[in-house]
Motif scaffolding. Sequence first.
Motif, mmCIF file in Angstrom:
data_model
loop_
_atom_site.group_PDB
_atom_site.id
_atom_site.type_symbol
_atom_site.label_atom_id
_atom_site.label_comp_id
_atom_site.label_asym_id
_atom_site.label_seq_id
_atom_site.Cartn_x
_atom_site.Cartn_y
_atom_site.Cartn_z
ATOM 1 N N LEU A 498 32.921 -9.364 7.544
ATOM 2 C CA LEU A 498 33.392 -10.441 6.670
ATOM 3 C C LEU A 498 32.254 -11.053 5.874
ATOM 4 O O LEU A 498 32.433 -11.428 4.708
ATOM 5 C CB LEU A 498 34.094 -11.511 7.517
ATOM 6 N N THR A 502 32.575 -10.845 1.766
ATOM 7 C CA THR A 502 32.774 -12.052 0.958
ATOM 8 C C THR A 502 31.483 -12.613 0.383
ATOM 9 O O THR A 502 31.518 -13.388 -0.573
ATOM 10 C CB THR A 502 33.449 -13.140 1.804
ATOM 11 N N LYS A 504 29.768 -14.703 1.934
ATOM 12 C CA LYS A 504 29.736 -16.083 2.438
ATOM 13 C C LYS A 504 29.703 -16.047 3.967
ATOM 14 O O LYS A 504 29.992 -15.017 4.570
ATOM 15 C CB LYS A 504 30.977 -16.858 1.966
ATOM 16 N N GLU A 506 30.855 -16.024 7.594
ATOM 17 C CA GLU A 506 32.141 -15.563 8.091
ATOM 18 C C GLU A 506 32.868 -16.679 8.827
ATOM 19 O O GLU A 506 32.241 -17.583 9.405
ATOM 20 C CB GLU A 506 31.954 -14.375 9.028
#
Length: 710
Positions: A498, A502, A504, A506
């Motif tokens: 993740l 993303t 970012k 997680e």
Amino acid sequence: MKPVLRLLAGLLALVVVVVVGLAAYFSLIFDPNDYRDRLVELVKTQTGRTLTLSGPIELSLFPWLGFSVGAAELGNAKGFSDRPFASLASAEARVKLLPLLTSTVAIDRVRITGLQLSLERRADGQTNWADLGRNAATDEVPVKGKAPGTDAGSPGAQLSVGGIDVSDAVVRWSDAKAGKDFMFSDVDVSTGRIAPGEAFDFKGGFGFSIATPAANGRLDFSGTATLDTAKAQYAVDGLRLTLAAEGAGLPEGKLSVGLLADVRSDLNAGTLSLTGLNAKTLDMLMTGQVAVTGLKNHPAYEGQLSIDGLNPRVVMKALGMTPPVTANAERLKRASFKARVSGTDKAVAFEDMAASLDDSKLTGRVAVEDFARKALRFDVSVDALDVDSYLPPATVSPGPEPDARSGEGEPAKATQPLDLRGQDVAGRLRVGTLKVSGLTLTSVDTQIKLANGRLSLAPKASLYDGRLDMDTTLTARGEREQLAVSGGLNDVRLDPLLRDLTGKPERLSGVGTVGLKLAGQGLGAEALKRTLAGTVSLKVRDGAVKGVNIAQFLREAQARLEGAAAATTQGVQQTDFSDLTATVNLGDGVARNTDLNLRSPLLRVNGEGSANLVKERIDYLVKASVVGTLTGQGGKTLDQVRGVTVPVRVGGTFAQPTYQLDVEALLAEAAKGKLDEQKAKLKERVKEEREKAKGQLKDELRKGLEGLFK
């Protein structure tokens, strides 16, 4: 013997005197200019065109039968431009007389000066030289291989030419069908003595000017040729071509090309070979060889090809293409290619391929098995590929906020539906290390198939200590695209996945298994948000939900029940768990979940709610309960909320979710719990009183019976 020799010598001298005398007589008496009109009339009869002879005509008879002509012009065909088809400043050619007696044509050097040739093609495809093979009077076409007025079966004469010199020539090519015009100027050609089976040198060149792409320059050529017309065998050794051009239509305004090769052709056998190929252009070096067979009926070719120093960006510019802007500006600058090439007029294959693109190495096979069906087949392996570095750089421009009232957001602009019909693709792509959308996958193995407008991808790969196994199908037949996805992830570490996906921090960690079974319409993100339907199942073990601390909400709940102020947030904002399961159902632009189940030694968490994919807003309720003690983890025991379900409302947007304790629901739950507790106590007391009354009644009844019997 000596008298015989003297007689022969005398006869030879007599022949020479007679020939010289005849030559002198004809040179004094015969004037070829007297036959101008006859020659013009003959050309008119044979071609239907007008021949104009402006210069003098000269004739020589011994030892050469020769002629020379001054300025001359041949008119154009009907229906074409007013420019002459051909004109020249002068021409000269001579033939030896005596070799003609042995069927040998020995021509001295042929010299042509100031030739101007105008070649044209109309929009209907007709050319201005197609009529030259016809007799204008009879409209007959000569039999193939037979010159007009000759017997096709007669033996051919041996031909030799002392050389050919063409200077100051101009050739124009006007193509109305293709909408293109070319002009070749300063055309010069020079050869050595040309004789059957004998090698001769040649050299030449011409300048050119073209409009599309806008360029002008010069092409020069040279080599050593051998022509054996009797055997239909031809060869060129050391063929050298050099091209130098400049113009606005060329990459960086200029282009240079150099080529070396040896050429062999046997027309009777239908073969052609090109060996020692060495070509250089755009800082790119191409080497190889090719052999062609079946020239008469079914051409086929096979050979080796190698390209080094290839810069794809430069090549794209040379082809009039704009190179893409990539996240890594150094991409598409280095490439090479090597393969065994084979094919026909219907197919081509690149076997034993070894290629490179920037930092990636490619091996395998690529083939177009049928040009008409666009049947592409391939089996390619790549050691490493960073797809993200070839994509456009990310832009940091916030998009418009979705309309929270309507919940629809800005609809995507309609685009022309994709149509993949007519494509036939099947192959396998393997990548050692693949980086795409921020994710890093290894041992990627993807089966690809496209037929009848249906594209199927079946990727399998290792990623983040787990496995990817997916099946994706895209149906694109000129209507709204249909997308279907199934499969998923197994035993994958979710936190790095993740985080990389993303970019970012997680929100979920642990080892997870994700199952997908989805279908949607369209290819854009907005279209898929509205149409995606199906289920997503999630199982995670030994993980944590980041950004929310359920234990803190439990402490806040206990403080509320005790009438005290909530404790200050302490510790990491996450909720650890031993396992988590959930099923998400998607449809109508909304993701719904009713079976969230999170367990840990301390907590039990259930949840239900939805997320609007179009508005990107969350409406979810988490219900937590205590099954252990939090003493020693930064807080006191939670005896007041033991057995009480603590609700936490999750809202906000995907980008900024919010978490809030639902106090009203908490108090209602607590009151209900106390009421249930009082009811239980009252019920127990009633039960005790009832049992006590039963005992007293039994005693009274026993005493009454005893008195009765007495």
